[in-house]
Design a protein around this motif. Structure first.
Motif, mmCIF file in Angstrom:
data_model
loop_
_atom_site.group_PDB
_atom_site.id
_atom_site.type_symbol
_atom_site.label_atom_id
_atom_site.label_comp_id
_atom_site.label_asym_id
_atom_site.label_seq_id
_atom_site.Cartn_x
_atom_site.Cartn_y
_atom_site.Cartn_z
ATOM 1 N N ARG A 114 0.812 -1.199 0.000
ATOM 2 C CA ARG A 114 0.000 0.000 0.000
ATOM 3 C C ARG A 114 0.856 1.264 0.000
ATOM 4 O O ARG A 114 0.571 2.222 -0.738
ATOM 5 N N ASP A 115 1.917 1.291 0.775
ATOM 6 C CA ASP A 115 2.765 2.486 0.842
ATOM 7 C C ASP A 115 3.452 2.747 -0.495
ATOM 8 O O ASP A 115 3.561 3.894 -0.948
ATOM 9 N N LEU A 116 3.946 1.671 -1.122
ATOM 10 C CA LEU A 116 4.585 1.840 -2.430
ATOM 11 C C LEU A 116 3.577 2.315 -3.472
ATOM 12 O O LEU A 116 3.915 3.109 -4.371
ATOM 13 N N PHE A 117 2.352 1.870 -3.334
ATOM 14 C CA PHE A 117 1.287 2.306 -4.248
ATOM 15 C C PHE A 117 1.114 3.824 -4.166
ATOM 16 O O PHE A 117 1.093 4.531 -5.177
ATOM 17 N N LEU A 118 0.989 4.349 -2.950
ATOM 18 C CA LEU A 118 0.809 5.787 -2.784
ATOM 19 C C LEU A 118 2.025 6.558 -3.280
ATOM 20 O O LEU A 118 1.905 7.631 -3.887
ATOM 21 N N SER A 119 3.202 6.002 -3.016
ATOM 22 C CA SER A 119 4.424 6.670 -3.471
ATOM 23 C C SER A 119 4.502 6.720 -4.992
ATOM 24 O O SER A 119 4.873 7.743 -5.579
ATOM 25 N N LEU A 120 4.152 5.617 -5.663
ATOM 26 C CA LEU A 120 4.179 5.591 -7.131
ATOM 27 C C LEU A 120 3.151 6.549 -7.722
ATOM 28 O O LEU A 120 3.397 7.167 -8.769
ATOM 29 N N SER A 121 2.005 6.668 -7.080
ATOM 30 C CA SER A 121 1.004 7.607 -7.579
ATOM 31 C C SER A 121 1.514 9.039 -7.499
ATOM 32 O O SER A 121 1.279 9.840 -8.418
ATOM 33 N N GLU A 122 2.224 9.379 -6.434
ATOM 34 C CA GLU A 122 2.795 10.725 -6.313
ATOM 35 C C GLU A 122 3.861 10.961 -7.374
ATOM 36 O O GLU A 122 3.950 12.045 -7.958
ATOM 37 N N GLN A 123 4.651 9.931 -7.643
ATOM 38 C CA GLN A 123 5.673 10.064 -8.688
ATOM 39 C C GLN A 123 5.032 10.250 -10.062
ATOM 40 O O GLN A 123 5.536 11.016 -10.894
ATOM 41 N N ALA A 124 3.935 9.568 -10.318
ATOM 42 C CA ALA A 124 3.260 9.711 -11.609
ATOM 43 C C ALA A 124 2.712 11.128 -11.780
ATOM 44 O O ALA A 124 2.811 11.725 -12.864
ATOM 45 N N ILE A 125 2.157 11.703 -10.702
ATOM 46 C CA ILE A 125 1.630 13.068 -10.783
ATOM 47 C C ILE A 125 2.754 14.058 -11.030
ATOM 48 O O ILE A 125 2.647 14.963 -11.871
ATOM 49 N N ALA A 126 3.852 13.873 -10.339
ATOM 50 C CA ALA A 126 4.993 14.787 -10.516
ATOM 51 C C ALA A 126 5.584 14.668 -11.911
ATOM 52 O O ALA A 126 6.025 15.660 -12.495
ATOM 53 N N THR B 219 -7.873 2.410 0.539
ATOM 54 C CA THR B 219 -6.856 2.835 1.504
ATOM 55 C C THR B 219 -7.538 3.235 2.812
ATOM 56 O O THR B 219 -8.651 3.771 2.794
ATOM 57 N N PRO B 220 -6.937 2.972 3.957
ATOM 58 C CA PRO B 220 -7.508 3.428 5.233
ATOM 59 C C PRO B 220 -7.808 4.918 5.207
ATOM 60 O O PRO B 220 -7.088 5.701 4.571
ATOM 61 N N GLU B 221 -8.834 5.313 5.913
ATOM 62 C CA GLU B 221 -9.331 6.679 5.812
ATOM 63 C C GLU B 221 -8.283 7.704 6.240
ATOM 64 O O GLU B 221 -8.097 8.724 5.561
ATOM 65 N N LYS B 222 -7.568 7.455 7.305
ATOM 66 C CA LYS B 222 -6.555 8.415 7.752
ATOM 67 C C LYS B 222 -5.436 8.541 6.730
ATOM 68 O O LYS B 222 -4.943 9.640 6.451
ATOM 69 N N THR B 223 -5.018 7.406 6.165
ATOM 70 C CA THR B 223 -3.956 7.445 5.149
ATOM 71 C C THR B 223 -4.425 8.193 3.907
ATOM 72 O O THR B 223 -3.664 8.966 3.304
#
Length: 1147
Positions: free
Chosen positions: A1070-1082, A1121-1125
């Motif tokens: 899950r963490d790598l997923f969020l990180s890759l999504s941020e990299q794709a946006i950038a 993804t969990p709500e807080k995350t």
């Protein structure tokens, strides 16, 4: 003569005597004058006149019928005397043919017919006392009135007036009686009776209305009968067999056209509208164009509602299609070349045909299963390449067709009744069959177009325009306007891998295959569509099929005489192809195509059989009308004509209905026409309308109608139907013999001489039509279906312009290129090229240009590539790209791209595949691993310079993409070898695409499909290779930041990550997923900082339509993804909290 007198004086036999006694009871008004063993003389008194007839009794009575003759009369005019005699004898003959008991009823039947005929058809002098009978009438009146005539008349008026009858019926007292005697008023008051005033107007009004309706019905029926009997205006036949409908002024003196002009202003009058409808149906193809345009007029600018929708809905499909044609011709003829007028004859235009077709086209191209299959450009094996195309063209049920239409359009045009049918059956719910949306669309288009070639051409022309603005992958680029897309098409062309945006090409194929017998001008196009459809069904293109495809293209791209007279646009210094070879015409033939090639489209002679059947049925219907001089069965029977008819007869039928069904080709055989098998209760060898007549007309009053129905039925069974069936059988035998003879001649000619391979094209650059001798053409003619693998030869390059008046609608060349651009055909071509390179080039260590099939396959790919350009120019410019065997420069070009592909870069592709194979063999587990461990073999390095200058080679890029997907399939490589293989393919794709891969949606969907086959066994090293290169391609794109954020690559990347996460942490955490999504946006938003992207947030907030698919994948990520995350991720990117905003708004 009394009954007792008959009994005592008659010398006839007992059966005849009994029969006379029974007839006398039924018809007491008949006077028996004399009887004998051989004859009976009777008279029928009507007022002061009598009719005398003699019934001659034959020897073998009742087996033989009575012979009836009229001796003398003062009633029957000379014109009706023969008709009455004939009628009476027919009744006797009919009774004699029945059972023995019924045969003894001939006397009663003849008497009954005599009474019915005279009472129905004659007006006697006693009703109109004048002339020689006036004295008798005066004496009769004087005797009836008595001495005081005035008092008798006044008394009769008071007791027999309409007012008196009302008073008796309602229990009231007439006012004239109450005023005469005061005592009657007192009696009426004591009896609580109301004095009825003399006001007969309400009753008279209702009576007159009833009389008026009956008179109007009779007059309307008479006018409709006269319209059906009148000859049609003269028509001129065009080359294609259609009538040239002129204006009303061309034949303004014709009675039907004058009546049409007079009836049109009364179209809103309910009583007169049926006359107008009957007149329009009678005119049919001869209806003036101006009238058809009036029928197709719309209510206002921009409105889809028709002014006369109610009227058009009653005209039937044939007349409706004539209206659509007239409207289309009017819009097409007013096109003056500007963009606005050209848009009027597209799917987005204002034609009536576009209003019907557009919802069906949108439904077809948005079919979920079809879109998913079209986007999968590269698959693992032949079983996935096979496609059941027959399901796209299966007949959809009425309920299915209705459900697929656009609600807005169906609401405004459904009343016309062409775009789809609605089911009115009630009762229990039946199980629903799942019909694909594509099948519903095809059914809707077929019902709209029918068998009209002009409507077929109009629909295909609209699809050409639609493909020119959305095909070739342009439909996936939402940030470009229509003008920008058209400019890009004319400069660079579209992408070969159009995916779902090329489903318009698939729709063209399905329309051609489902139309039935195509017009002759579409013959080669139909063969091409069937060849490609058969290849898609089996999942591969055979060598023979490739040769036959080229044969179709030679015929379709053959230029006209004016095109051949143009100077060939080829640079003389670079033209190295031998043009001395004269071209030869390719003969078209559909008779010998094996039916096994096209399992769901057998080749038959159905069109000839249909036209022949219509010709025979027209003759039969004409005989039926001639046999019905009174017109009893010509028109539909209404309750106004026959009270209670609809409650007794549930399935009415008439000659006109049968004729309309024949025009609409509802009858497939002569048996259908005779029995109409759709009506189960119909008795064999009986027409339904005759059975209805017998069923309704019961009793003595309906005897004449029953006899007439039996007479016409007998004539139908014994004469009309046998003659029609014999004529049909004779003509079919002649046709069969002619086809058999032609086939035998073709077989003899093919076996006597060795067939030479066909020429590369039916023309050569710079060649004139006279360059080929006629004898040589006949000698080297070849049928397309006889071409084999030995005949595969690339088409020579050609490019030419056409004057506007020479451009046909639709352009057959544009349609042919669209058939090749079908996404299901493209993946077959690419697969065959890769197989040839792997199996022949690499195995035999030969060069690609030496293969007999590769140049032709590459040429077909390039024709598919320029299909969008050809469609954008609507046939005004045509081109055939070079096959690449020689360096041929067309006008305006500085390099030959096909030559570059085949000669320079396809060998590099072969080398790439060899390196891939070597990497796999030297990896751990390979047969050369030991040699590699001893440093005897080393993997080759990535050579960036090798692929320089290949950015314009779209055909080669598609081939490399297909090989890359094949490599990524499970089992085709290993984790170690992929570390060397992957960079080589990425380098080649970077050079071929110039780093711009963001719009290759079919490629990325195929890549995701291949990677997801690993499921949880996907190596992390492979995952990292794929994610890094996709982020890299987002960063290298030269498009705008907004285009990158909304691109197909961004969507497919997030979709792939979501699928991996759904498999658990074994593939992607899950963490790598969020990180890759941020990299794709950038990577997509190059102007944003590393933490936030203002453009991404802006697109997110305003719910941009272009960004909808990408946002859908991000919302899917946040949902899992969990709500807080998820809140932390949104806060990090600067996306506002929607819940907080909602609370602030409510407060």
């Amino acid at each position: 003569m009394s009954t007792e007198k008959i009994s005592s004086t008659s010398s006839t036999s007992d059966p005849i005597n009994d029969e006379i006694l029974e007839a006398k009871k039924l018809y007491p008004s008949i006077n028996v004058l004399s009887t004998s063993p051989s004859s009976i003389s009777v008279s029928y008194n009507r007022g002061y006149n009598c009719v005398y007839i003699t019934l001659t009794i034959p020897n073998e009575y009742p087996k033989h019928p009575l012979v009836v003759s009229i001796d003398k009369d003062t009633v029957v005019p000379s014109g009706l005397k023969k008709q009455l005699e004939k009628k009476l004898n027919e009744v006797a003959i009919e009774k004699s043919q029945q059972s023995s008991n019924s045969a003894y009823q001939q006397v009663a039947a003849v008497w009954g017919c005599l009474v019915s005929f005279l009472d129905t058809n004659l007006a006697f002098p006693i009703d109109f006392p004048c002339g020689s009978n006036s004295v008798k009438c005066q004496n009769h009146v004087r005797k009836a009135l008595g001495k005081d005539a005035r008092a008798s008349i006044q008394s009769f008026q008071q007791s027999n007036s309409l007012h008196s009858y009302f008073a008796k019926a309602f229990g009231t007292v007439p006012v004239h009686e109450a005023s005469q005697q005061k005592e009657k008023q007192q009696q009426a008051s004591s009896a609580n009776k109301h004095v009825e005033p003399l006001d007969p107007s309400p009753a008279l009004n209702s009576y007159l209305i009833l009389v008026h309706s009956r008179v109007a019905t009779a007059l309307r029926a008479a006018i409709e009968d006269e319209i059906q009997r009148m000859p049609l205006p003269s028509t001129n036949s065009s080359n294609n067999g259609q009538h040239n409908r002129g204006s009303a002024d061309e034949d303004h003196g014709h009675p039907l056209l004058r009546l049409l002009k007079s009836a049109w202003p009364f179209r809103e009058v309910t009583e007169l509208r049926p006359v107008l409808i009957c007149l329009l149906k009678r005119l049919g193809d001869n209806t003036p164009v101006e009238m058809l345009r009036k029928l197709g007029a719309k209510k206002g600018d921009g409105s889809k509602e028709l002014k006369h929708a109610d009227l058009i809905s009653q005209l039937g499909p044939h007349m409706q299609r004539l209206v659509w044609e007239a409207d289309w011709d009017h819009q097409a003829s007013t096109t003056d070349g500007n963009n606005r007028s050209e848009e009027e004859i597209t799917l987005r235009g204002s034609t009536i045909l576009a209003d019907f077709i557009q919802p069906a086209v949108d439904q077809y191209v948005n079919d979920g299963a079809l879109v998913q299959a079209a986007e999968l450009a590269f698959v693992g094996g032949i079983s996935e390449r096979r496609l059941a195309t027959k399901s796209r063209r299966m007949e959809a049920k009425d309920s299915d067709v209705t459900g697929g239409a656009d609600e807005t359009t169906s609401g405004t045009l459904a009343s016309i009744g062409v775009g789809g049918k609605t089911s009115s059956k009630g009762g229990k719910d039946e199980p629903k069959t799942t019909t694909p949306s594509s099948a519903q669309s095809i059914t809707s288009i077929k019902e709209t177009v029918g068998r009209r070639p002009k409507l077929l051409g109009a629909v295909l022309d609209m699809l050409i325009s639609e493909y020119a603005t959305s095909g070739g992958g342009l439909g996936n680029i939402h940030s470009m306007t229509v003008a920008e897309k058209k400019k890009k098409l004319l400069m660079d062309g579209g992408s070969i891998l159009g995916g779902a945006t090329n489903l318009t090409c698939t729709l063209v194929s399905d329309i051609l295959l489902s139309f039935g017998q195509l017009p002759r001008s579409y013959e080669a196009l139909g063969i091409l569509a069937r060849l490609l459809d058969a290849a898609v069904q089996v999942g591969s293109i055979s060598d023979n099929t490739l040769a036959q495809i080229q044969g179709c293209l030679r015929t379709l791209f053959r230029p006209t005489d004016s095109d051949l007279s143009q100077k060939p646009p080829v640079t003389p210094t670079k033209m190295t192809q031998d043009t001395s070879q004269s071209g030869k015409k390719i003969k078209l033939s559909l008779k010998n195509i094996p039916t096994k090639i096209f399992p769901d489209h057998p080749i038959d002679d159905s069109e000839f059989a249909r036209k022949l059947l219509q010709k025979v049925l027209k003759k039969a219907i004409a005989l039926m009308k001639e046999n019905d001089p009174q017109g009893l069965f010509l028109n539909p029977v209404t309750d106004a004509i026959a009270p209670g008819y609809s409650s007794i007869i549930k399935r009415p039928m008439c000659i006109r209905t049968i004729e309309e069904q024949m025009v609409e080709s509802s009858y497939d055989s002569i048996e259908d026409f005779r029995d109409d098998r759709r009506i189960i209760s119909m008795i064999t060898q009986t027409l339904l309308m005759f059975a209805n007549c017998v069923k309704y007309n019961v009793g003595d009053a309906g005897q004449w109608f029953r006899v007439e129905a039996q007479r016409q039925k007998q004539l139908w069974k014994e004469k009309i139907y046998p003659e029609a069936k014999s004529k049909l059988s004779t003509e079919k035998s002649k046709r069969k013999a002619a086809l058999k003879k032609a086939k035998a001649n073709e077989t003899t000619a093919a076996g006597s001489k060795k067939r030479k391979p066909p020429p590369p094209l039916a023309f050569a650059p710079g060649m004139k039509k006279s360059a080929v001798p006629t004898s040589e053409k006949k000698k080297d003619d070849a049928a397309i279906n006889n071409l084999t693998a030995k005949d595969v030869d690339p088409l020579p390059p050609w490019r030419y312009k056409r004057r506007k008046k020479e451009v046909e609608i639709p352009s057959l060349q544009c349609l042919a290129s669209m058939l090749l651009a079908d996404p299901f055909v493209i993946r077959l071509l690419v697969d065959k090229i890769e197989k040839i390179v792997r199996a022949d080039i690499m195995k035999n260590k030969s060069v690609p240009s030496g293969n007999a099939l590769l140049p032709s396959l590459l040429q077909l790919l390039n024709i598919a590539k320029i299909s969008t350009q050809l469609c954008a120019m609507k046939g005004k410019r045509l081109a055939i790209p070079d096959a690449g065997l020689k360096e041929i420069l067309m006008e305006g070009e500085d390099r030959s791209l096909p030559y570059e592909t085949l000669r320079n870069f396809l060998p590099l592709f072969s080398k790439l595949l060899l390196d891939v194979d070597l990497d796999k063999r030297i990896a751990l587990g390979g047969d050369l691993y030991d040699a590699a461990a001893q440093s005897l073999l080393t993997p080759s390095d990535v050579m960036d310079a090798e692929w320089n200058g290949a950015s314009s080679l779209q055909d080669l890029r598609v081939i490399v993409e297909g090989a890359f997907i094949h490599l990524m399939q499970p089992g085709n490589t290993n984790e170690v070898a992929l570390q060397n293989q992957f960079p080589r393919f990425v380098n080649a794709l970077d050079k071929l695409s110039d780093g711009n891969m963001i719009h290759e949606k079919p490629f990325f969907i195929s890549l995701s499909h291949a990677l997801l086959r690993y499921k949880t066994k996907l190596p992390h090293s492979t995952r990292d290779l794929v994610t890094n290169v996709m982020i890299k391609w987002l960063r290298l794109s030269k498009d705008s930041n907004e285009s990158c954020l909304c691109s197909a690559l961004h969507e497919c990347f997030m979709r792939l990550l979501n699928e991996w996460v759904s498999l658990g942490n074994a593939v992607l955490s899950r963490d790598l997923f969020l990180s890759l999504s941020e990299q794709a946006i950038a990577a997509a938003d190059k102007e944003g900082d590393e933490q936030q992207s203002a453009l991404f947030v802006s697109l997110w907030i305003k719910n941009d339509a272009q960004f909808a698919l990408v946002k859908e994948q991000y919302l899917r990520m946040l949902t899992s993804t969990p709500e807080k995350t998820a809140e932390s991720w949104k806060e990090k990117l600067g996306i506002p909290d929607e819940k907080a905003d909602a609370m602030d708004t409510s407060s």
